[in-house]
Design an enzyme around this catalytic site. Structure first.
Site, PDB file in Angstrom:
ATOM      1  N   GLY A  52       0.819  -1.207   0.000  1.00 45.96           N
ATOM      2  CA  GLY A  52       0.000   0.000   0.000  1.00 45.96           C
ATOM      3  C   GLY A  52       0.852   1.256   0.000  1.00 45.96           C
ATOM      4  O   GLY A  52       0.549   2.244  -0.683  1.00 45.96           O
ATOM      5  N   THR A  53       1.926   1.212   0.744  1.00 51.33           N
ATOM      6  CA  THR A  53       2.801   2.377   0.859  1.00 51.33           C
ATOM      7  C   THR A  53       3.392   2.752  -0.499  1.00 51.33           C
ATOM      8  O   THR A  53       3.425   3.925  -0.873  1.00 51.33           O
ATOM      9  CB  THR A  53       3.923   2.087   1.874  1.00 51.33           C
ATOM     10  OG1 THR A  53       3.320   1.732   3.115  1.00 51.33           O
ATOM     11  CG2 THR A  53       4.825   3.280   2.058  1.00 51.33           C
ATOM     12  N   GLN A  73      -7.777   0.419   3.668  1.00 52.94           N
ATOM     13  CA  GLN A  73      -8.677  -0.142   4.684  1.00 52.94           C
ATOM     14  C   GLN A  73     -10.089  -0.368   4.155  1.00 52.94           C
ATOM     15  O   GLN A  73     -10.882  -1.055   4.799  1.00 52.94           O
ATOM     16  CB  GLN A  73      -8.739   0.782   5.913  1.00 52.94           C
ATOM     17  CG  GLN A  73      -7.447   0.854   6.707  1.00 52.94           C
ATOM     18  CD  GLN A  73      -7.087  -0.455   7.398  1.00 52.94           C
ATOM     19  OE1 GLN A  73      -7.890  -1.382   7.492  1.00 52.94           O
ATOM     20  NE2 GLN A  73      -5.858  -0.537   7.877  1.00 52.94           N
ATOM     21  N   GLY A 108      -2.547  -5.897  -0.168  1.00 47.14           N
ATOM     22  CA  GLY A 108      -2.986  -7.283  -0.037  1.00 47.14           C
ATOM     23  C   GLY A 108      -3.212  -7.758   1.386  1.00 47.14           C
ATOM     24  O   GLY A 108      -4.194  -8.422   1.681  1.00 47.14           O
ATOM     25  N   HIS A 109      -2.279  -7.383   2.284  1.00 41.73           N
ATOM     26  CA  HIS A 109      -2.319  -8.022   3.603  1.00 41.73           C
ATOM     27  C   HIS A 109      -3.455  -7.530   4.486  1.00 41.73           C
ATOM     28  O   HIS A 109      -3.625  -8.030   5.592  1.00 41.73           O
ATOM     29  CB  HIS A 109      -0.965  -7.904   4.310  1.00 41.73           C
ATOM     30  CG  HIS A 109      -0.605  -6.546   4.810  1.00 41.73           C
ATOM     31  ND1 HIS A 109      -0.656  -6.220   6.146  1.00 41.73           N
ATOM     32  CD2 HIS A 109      -0.180  -5.433   4.167  1.00 41.73           C
ATOM     33  CE1 HIS A 109      -0.256  -4.956   6.295  1.00 41.73           C
ATOM     34  NE2 HIS A 109       0.031  -4.472   5.114  1.00 41.73           N
ATOM     35  N   THR A 148      10.785  -7.758 -11.672  1.00 40.85           N
ATOM     36  CA  THR A 148      10.098  -9.016 -11.946  1.00 40.85           C
ATOM     37  C   THR A 148       8.938  -9.180 -10.972  1.00 40.85           C
ATOM     38  O   THR A 148       9.087  -8.945  -9.771  1.00 40.85           O
ATOM     39  CB  THR A 148      11.086 -10.189 -11.819  1.00 40.85           C
ATOM     40  OG1 THR A 148      12.117  -9.983 -12.787  1.00 40.85           O
ATOM     41  CG2 THR A 148      10.400 -11.523 -12.080  1.00 40.85           C
ATOM     42  N   CYS A 157       2.561   5.168  23.962  1.00 42.90           N
ATOM     43  CA  CYS A 157       3.548   4.285  24.575  1.00 42.90           C
ATOM     44  C   CYS A 157       3.820   3.027  23.772  1.00 42.90           C
ATOM     45  O   CYS A 157       4.873   2.435  23.898  1.00 42.90           O
ATOM     46  CB  CYS A 157       3.103   3.897  25.958  1.00 42.90           C
ATOM     47  SG  CYS A 157       3.306   5.245  27.104  1.00 42.90           S
TER      48      CYS A 157
HETATM   49  C1  LIG Z   1      -4.786   3.435   5.543  1.00 47.59           C
HETATM   50  C2  LIG Z   1      -3.512   2.716   5.272  1.00 47.59           C
HETATM   51  N1  LIG Z   1      -2.715   3.126   4.264  1.00 47.59           N
HETATM   52  C3  LIG Z   1      -1.560   2.505   3.974  1.00 47.59           C
HETATM   53  C4  LIG Z   1      -1.123   1.421   4.692  1.00 47.59           C
HETATM   54  C5  LIG Z   1       0.192   0.807   4.343  1.00 47.59           C
HETATM   55  O1  LIG Z   1       0.049  -0.388   3.636  1.00 47.59           O
HETATM   56  P1  LIG Z   1       1.281  -1.387   3.496  1.00 47.59           P
HETATM   57  O2  LIG Z   1       1.512  -1.942   4.862  1.00 47.59           O
HETATM   58  O3  LIG Z   1       0.848  -2.425   2.537  1.00 47.59           O
HETATM   59  O4  LIG Z   1       2.428  -0.607   2.998  1.00 47.59           O
HETATM   60  C6  LIG Z   1      -1.916   0.965   5.761  1.00 47.59           C
HETATM   61  C7  LIG Z   1      -1.517  -0.180   6.608  1.00 47.59           C
HETATM   62  O5  LIG Z   1      -0.574  -0.238   7.324  1.00 47.59           O
HETATM   63  C8  LIG Z   1      -3.127   1.635   6.052  1.00 47.59           C
HETATM   64  O6  LIG Z   1      -3.889   1.243   7.080  1.00 47.59           O
END
Ligand SMILES: Cc1ncc(COP(=O)(O)O)c(C=O)c1O
Lengths: 282, 397
Positions: free
Chosen positions: B81-82, B188, B209-210, B246, B334
């Site tokens: 996602g990042t 999400q 994906g995760h 790849t 924390c």
């Molecule tokens: C709203 C949101 N954006 C982006 C991410 C990042 O996704 P990833 O862990 O696949 O890089 C997350 C999860 O950590 C998320 O909750």
């Protein structure tokens, strides 16, 4: 996930002395909700001036609760004079170890104790508490330059990041981080200048003056510590910057005598006389 | 005290790989391990599986456009996602080089928010739209912030901490009024609420994906037909030259399968999973004092609840829950080593008394009624015990 020691977990899961002492002789209230941790320490003093009862209430994470619990265990039985010398490192020792980012929890314990002692002695909080002394450097957590200096000296901290771990300063918006670093640089510059001066002064002394000075530190600062464990020490000779000593009593046969020599004896002599000193056992 | 069974209610952090998903990806490690770019049929045949996965993702997102060959062209596979978020944001700035402004919400995930901070360091003008105390976006301010110098507006579809759902279609329209592109981090949202991009104004969308029972380390980015795209990772001709490297074949197959299953179970998300969440939330509110639910209760993901236990601190709660095998998350400072509580709760103005004690429970279709029962049983004594220890708690008040 934090890597807490078994001792931290034990003090967190089975905290000693939770609650508030009835009609306490001293009360120390530090931290607040916005900071994320807070500790209220109460204690009772007996006729001989010893802490006979100590209790805590803590808002905070596992290490804050464990530090508070360890603090009460540590101080029960101490005289006020002894308790006054308790540092955050003493709390950490009981817990084995704290993650760096959590060191501020142990500092909070020390501060609560100092506040409670000040309260017992009827001092106003301002006199005893470096939270109110000096200039506010970190506005997010309300930390003053005085407190930053004290924490830095007590724990030998050199970087702003370490200061954040120990007293939170700089951990909010971060705009004060440069300011904190400047303060630290100042502290350690002063420190090395003072150390140089001390070394020059020691080198300039006659042999008799040197012996008197070393003997004084041994009697006042070192012997009391060794005596707690049934040991003792005797000055044998002074040659230049080398201090020769004999370890006595239990220290003489102790397998960790070398550690004692380096950590307690050498450290105190360096602290009170000059950083160049070395210690030899004869 | 240590119960053996794992009760996993941290599905917004990551999810279990569905066994069906795992079965689908497994042959692509030791058997069909060929490189989809190869000329030989052993490798080349893998490409067909990647295309099928792309179809499966497209179906879940309601992507109906196909090229002359009948292929989905609006999706590229990424590593997470990042990466999708970064690729989308930097793309907008590259294809609109004259525009120097980006608008995003204050409650974005760090995958977007920290790109914003980085852009500021690089001299861009970044504005952050505030939210109200329920975490709802200030749409008026958003409208004022977007101007003709704005290259991109990026607002998440659903928030990872509160579950709040944002009006992305409306925001896309506002962006377009000023000729800005619109990107949404839907990491999400995908798989939890229905998404249909066929008639959508959204220009770019990220998913991971995760968070939907595929493995970690695979994601996708949707780029609407007609929007130019400059690769974020330059290299070979993979993904039609839009993402070098790849392909992570097995994980891409897994993501495809996970999306197919998510489509099948989306009804369950909004009935079974929602009911689990609601029962936990209602019971907590009914059985314990000084509780607050953070977020926009009527308008949030069906699986998420962010509950503050006032006067106590989140890490302590989580560590004690962990002793019962219960895995949840906290908005508390924390737990992360930072000192400030979650930027999301702070942006919402949640008072410190509540922000430090915020716990997020996030469910999935793999949770059970029994999980909820166990949490309901374990939680009250933990909360009561920590409150007993708190200097701020006054049980007689
Ligand atoms: C709203 C949101 N954006 C982006 C991410 C990042 O996704 P990833 O862990 O696949 O890089 C997350 C999860 O950590 C998320 O909750």
């Amino acid at each position: 996930m934090w890597d807490y020691t078994d001792k931290v977990m034990d003090h967190f899961l089975n905290p000693r002395n939770v609650g508030e002492v009835e009609n306490p002789d001293g009360t120390g209230d530090v931290g607040n909700m916005s900071c994320g941790d807070a500790l209220k320490l109460t204690f009772k003093i007996d006729a001989e001036g010893r802490i006979i009862e100590a209790k805590f209430k803590t808002f905070g994470c596992a290490s804050a609760i464990a530090s508070s619990s360890a603090l009460t265990e540590l101080i029960i039985g101490m005289t006020i004079e002894e308790a006054k010398n308790v540092t955050n490192q003493d709390i950490v020792k009981i817990l084995g170890e704290l993650p760096e980012e959590k060191m501020h929890c142990s500092v909070m314990g020390m501060e609560a104790l100092q506040a409670a002692i000040a309260d017992y002695r009827g001092e106003t909080v301002e006199e005893a508490d470096d939270d109110h002394e000096g200039r506010i450097v970190c506005h997010c957590f309300g930390v003053t330059d005085t407190k930053i200096r004290n924490v830095a000296k007590a724990n030998k901290l050199k970087t702003a990041a370490e200061i954040t771990n120990y007293c939170k300063a700089g951990g909010g918006c971060g705009v004060c981080l440069d300011d904190i670093q400047d303060i630290l640089d100042g502290v350690w510059q002063e420190h090395s200048a003072a150390a140089e001066q001390a070394a020059d002064a020691f080198a300039g002394l006659s042999i008799v003056q040197k012996v008197i000075k070393v003997q004084e530190v041994i009697d006042k600062e070192i012997k009391p510590i060794l005596e707690q464990d049934g040991g003792s020490i005797e000055l044998f000779d002074v040659a230049g910057n080398v201090i020769k000593v004999k370890l006595k009593g239990r220290c003489a046969t102790c397998p960790s005598a070398l550690v004692t020599l380096e950590h307690t004896v050498a450290e105190k002599l360096r602290e009170f006389i000059a950083p160049e000193l070395t210690v030899e056992r004869v | 005290m240590n119960s053996k069974k794992l009760i996993y209610v941290d599905n917004n952090a990551t999810t279990a790989v569905d066994p069906e998903v795992f079965a689908a990806m497994k042959p692509f490690f030791c058997e069909q391990y060929g490189n989809p770019s190869s000329i030989h049929s052993f490798g080349g045949s893998v490409a067909a599986h990647i295309n099928k996965a792309r179809e499966q993702v497209a179906d879940l997102l309601g992507i109906t456009n196909r090229n002359k060959l009948g292929e989905v062209t609006e999706l590229i596979f990424t590593s997470c996602g990042t990466e999708s978020d970064s690729a989308a944001i930097y793309n907008a700035l590259q294809i609109c080089p004259k525009k120097k402004k980006v608008v995003m919400s204050k409650v974005e995930h760090p995958a977007v928010l920290n790109v914003g901070k980085e852009l500021e360091r690089r001299g861009y003008h970044v504005e952050y739209v505030p939210v109200d105390k329920k975490g709802r976006l200030d749409m008026e301010r958003l409208g004022e912030m977007v101007d003709d110098n704005t290259a991109l507006v990026s607002v998440m579809w659903a928030n990872n901490e509160t579950g709040n759902i944002y009006p992305v279609e409306k925001i896309a329209e506002i962006a377009h009024l000023h000729g800005a592109l619109f990107h949404t981090d839907a990491v999400q949202a995908v798989g939890k609420i229905p998404i249909n991009l066929s008639e959508s104004a959204i220009d770019m969308l990220s998913l991971s994906g995760h968070k939907l029972h595929a493995p970690k380390g695979v994601g996708a980015l949707y780029i609407k037909r007609g929007i130019r795209f400059r690769p974020f990772i330059t290299g070979g001709h993979q993904e039609k030259g839009r993402r070098g490297g790849t392909e992570n074949v097995a994980s891409i197959i897994a993501l495809g399968k996970a999306c197919e299953l998510a489509g099948k179970y989306i009804g369950a998300e909004n009935s079974f999973v929602r009911e689990l969440r609601d029962r936990l939330e209602k019971t907590i509110i009914a059985t314990m004092p000084d509780i607050r639910v953070n977020g926009d209760i009527e308008n949030r993901l069906p699986n998420t609840t962010c509950i503050s236990f006032e006067y106590i601190e989140g890490e302590s709660i989580l560590m004690l829950l962990d002793r019962h095998g219960i895995c949840a998350s906290s908005g508390s400072a924390c737990t992360t080593g930072s000192l400030e509580p979650s930027h999301v709760l702070r942006a919402m103005g949640v008072p410190y008394t509540a922000a430090h004690g915020a716990i997020r429970f996030s469910f999935s279709r793999f949770n059970t009624e029994d999980d909820v029962d166990k949490i309901i049983e374990a939680l009250p004594p933990i909360i009561a015990w920590l409150r007993e220890m708190s200097p701020f708690w006054n049980k007689d008040k």
